[in-house]
Write an enzyme that holds these catalytic residues in place. Structure first.
Site, PDB file in Angstrom:
ATOM      1  N   GLU A  64      10.449   2.362 -11.621  1.00  0.00           N
ATOM      2  CA  GLU A  64      11.176   3.497 -12.058  1.00  0.00           C
ATOM      3  C   GLU A  64      11.256   3.688 -10.086  1.00  0.00           C
ATOM      4  O   GLU A  64      10.669   4.404  -9.016  1.00  0.00           O
ATOM      5  CB  GLU A  64       9.826   4.718 -12.259  1.00  0.00           C
ATOM      6  CG  GLU A  64       9.665   4.880 -13.685  1.00  0.00           C
ATOM      7  CD  GLU A  64      10.311   4.853 -14.300  1.00  0.00           C
ATOM      8  OE1 GLU A  64      11.862   5.389 -14.045  1.00  0.00           O
ATOM      9  OE2 GLU A  64      10.730   4.912 -15.953  1.00  0.00           O
ATOM     10  N   CYS A  95      13.771  11.787  -8.230  1.00  0.00           N
ATOM     11  CA  CYS A  95      14.369  10.945  -7.937  1.00  0.00           C
ATOM     12  C   CYS A  95      15.847  11.919  -9.175  1.00  0.00           C
ATOM     13  O   CYS A  95      16.575  10.929  -8.759  1.00  0.00           O
ATOM     14  CB  CYS A  95      13.867   9.866  -8.618  1.00  0.00           C
ATOM     15  SG  CYS A  95      12.981  10.765  -9.830  1.00  0.00           S
TER      16      CYS A  95
HETATM   17  C1  UN1 Z   1      11.069  12.397 -10.651  1.00  0.00           C
HETATM   18  O1  UN1 Z   1      11.570  12.706  -9.249  1.00  0.00           O
HETATM   19  O2  UN1 Z   1       9.947  10.800  -9.691  1.00  0.00           O
HETATM   20  O3  UN1 Z   1      13.628  15.166 -14.950  1.00  0.00           O
HETATM   21  C2  UN1 Z   1      10.375  12.253 -11.405  1.00  0.00           C
HETATM   22  C3  UN1 Z   1      12.986  15.594 -13.649  1.00  0.00           C
HETATM   23  C4  UN1 Z   1      10.413  14.945 -14.047  1.00  0.00           C
HETATM   24  C5  UN1 Z   1      10.765  13.602 -13.374  1.00  0.00           C
HETATM   25  C6  UN1 Z   1      10.753  13.877 -12.156  1.00  0.00           C
HETATM   26  N1  UN1 Z   1      10.737  15.330 -15.399  1.00  0.00           N
HETATM   27  O4  UN1 Z   1      13.077  15.832 -13.321  1.00  0.00           O
END
Ligand code: UN1
Length: 512
Positions: free
Chosen positions: A268, A302
């Protein structure tokens, strides 16, 4: 933009210790001079306490313990019984929601509402995994031979090495761990070295859940430390799956190392997420969706929105409203209920933001709002910034790069094809959105966005746990959390059972 005052480090430290104690972390291993890891808070940028860092031997011991408990107990425990552990964990998380949320705010700098939301994701995924523990379905296929049954069954994989990032210090652990545990795997976790206290609290809650449900305590191990600890884990042949969340650079190191030992990897990695705003978009939704996705979490998800691709007919109106909303975002202490934008994780993030803004300006970009550092007088070692909006003439190299900070680049387009071209014209492929009330445009975008997540009339961040989470291209291709992401945590066996008295060969082959 308005600011909220920064509390002293002592006060934050006391609050962290109280939360840790309530979660069951009563003993913090003393650090030796050699292997010291500092727990810090980005709220003041100062050190809270020092902890012992895992050694190579600790990695070996943790993997041995997890591997033994996998082989001797956990894989043979019926899945619904494994679900009981996750159910108990979910109860403890409900009970300690605000303790964990405090630790997330203190170590990752998230505002209270977002920190609580992150713990809610953990609770949700425990519920999901509990249901899953009675649904690890395999298919039955029609056999081409009479008196034969062809089917697939799913079996526990082994030890899962979970490597997580600072920005979702607990939810991403829970996505992996809750699902891996019901799948019959055991877990060795290497949290970000920036969030060790939060990790110890999760580990303590899971240990308690194991004790309460009679599960072996060794099903979960935590290793505190930096990249070297991660590397030992990655190279460890008894770790069947490495599930790693972090930068593309980290993924480029981890992926080939795991591949070299023919292990499995779930990556990821970074995103460079965009939203397309078409002329028919509801402006209210587009603006609110943009502001939360781009400035929320100080741009450190992310899934954060980094590029806004707006039709030229509505570009000025939308941009003006976004800029106006940005001037009202309160920056400062994430533990204060009024704050919307907490600190950046540290100095390097701030430098990266400064450099990106300088480069964008050199490329002909215009900073429409934000970008300044705030509260430096109150907290000289902390990095608070005003989220920035930058109008760009084209999608230059700096726009195509993920800068883990609140910078939103705005570009315009004329035709939807052009918008899609710009949208897909980056190396990452995590999350995307279109704001439109035109069904053809929505469907076309759903089909053509090359991301793992494609939304209509909501922003790019804040996905629910029920869907599979992850992305394509440089984002790494992994899927975690809901839907059938559990399949990555199990091995599939194809079974052919002959219940006839003959031995017909497949494909009509004859032999003696
Ligand atoms: C991340 O930023 O690593 O969709 C995960 C989202 C959250 C998860 C983010 N449920 O922004």
């Amino acid at each position: 933009s308005p600011t909220s005052a920064i509390p002293p480090t002592d006060e934050i430290g006391d609050r962290a210790e109280a939360a840790l104690a309530r979660c069951g972390v009563d003993h913090l291993a003393e650090a030796t001079a050699a292997g010291r890891l500092y727990a810090r808070t980005p709220i003041t940028g100062e050190t809270l306490l020092s902890l012992a860092q895992a050694t190579e031997r600790d990695v070996d011991h943790a993997v041995t313990a997890a591997h033994d408990s996998f082989r001797t107990a956990w894989r043979d425990t019926p899945a619904p019984e494994r679900g009981a552990l996750v159910r108990r964990l979910g109860e403890l998380l409900r009970e300690h929601k605000y303790d964990l949320a405090d630790l997330v705010s203190i170590e990752a700098g998230k505002i209270r509402s977002e920190a609580a939301g992150e713990v809610q994701e953990m609770i949700d995924v425990c519920d999901f995994a509990l249901g899953l523990s009675r649904q690890l379905y395999g298919r039955t296929m029609a056999s081409e031979r009479p008196g034969h049954r062809l089917m697939e069954t799913w079996h526990p994989l082994g030890v899962v090495g979970v490597i997580t990032a600072f920005n979702f210090p607990v939810a991403v652990w829970a996505w992996n761990t809750a699902v891996a545990l019901v799948c019959g795997d055991t877990v060795v976790w290497k949290p970000s070295e920036m969030t060790p206290l939060t990790a110890l609290a999760c580990d303590a809650l899971l240990s308690r859940a194991a004790a309460d449900t009679g599960a072996p305590t060794n099903v979960h191990q935590v290793l505190l430390g930096g990249p070297d600890v991660g590397e030992h884990l990655v190279d460890e042949p008894r770790v069947a799956l490495i599930s790693a969340t972090g930068s593309v650079r980290m993924g480029r190191t981890v992926g080939p190392r795991v591949a070299a030992r023919l292990g499995r990897c779930l990556l990821e990695l970074g995103g460079n997420n965009a939203a397309v705003v078409t002329p028919s978009a509801d402006p209210e939704l587009a603006v609110r969706g943009t502001v939360f996705a781009a400035a929320g979490t100080a741009g450190q998800r992310c899934t954060s929105l980094r590029r806004l691709i707006v039709h030229e007919d509505v570009a000025d109106a939308i941009t003006e409203r976004v800029v106006d909303a940005y001037t009202q975002l309160r920056v400062g202490d994430p533990l204060s209920d009024h704050t919307l934008v907490g600190p950046l994780i540290g100095q390097r993030a701030h430098t990266a933001m400064r450099e990106a803004l300088t480069q964008a300006t050199a490329d002909g970009g215009e900073v429409l709002v934000g970008g300044n550092r705030r509260l430096e007088d109150q907290a000289p070692d902390a990095y608070y910034v005003e989220p920035a909006v930058v109008r760009m003439p084209t999608q230059t190299a700096i726009v195509r790069q993920e800068t883990f900070a609140p910078i939103l680049y705005v570009m315009t387009y004329r035709s939807l094809d052009e918008a899609v071209e710009l949208h897909n014209g980056v190396s990452q492929g995590l999350s995307s959105a279109v704001f439109t009330q035109d069904q053809r445009e929505a469907e076309r975008f759903l089909a053509l966005s090359d991301c793992g997540i494609v939304n209509v009339n909501i922003g790019t961040s804040g996905a629910e746990i029920g869907g599979a989470f992850g992305g394509e291209k440089d984002t790494g291709g992994g899927r975690e959390s809901g839907s059938d992401a559990w399949k990555s945590y199990m091995r599939r066996a194809t079974n052919t059972v002959n219940y006839s008295e003959e031995l017909p060969l497949a494909q009509g082959v004859r032999f003696v």
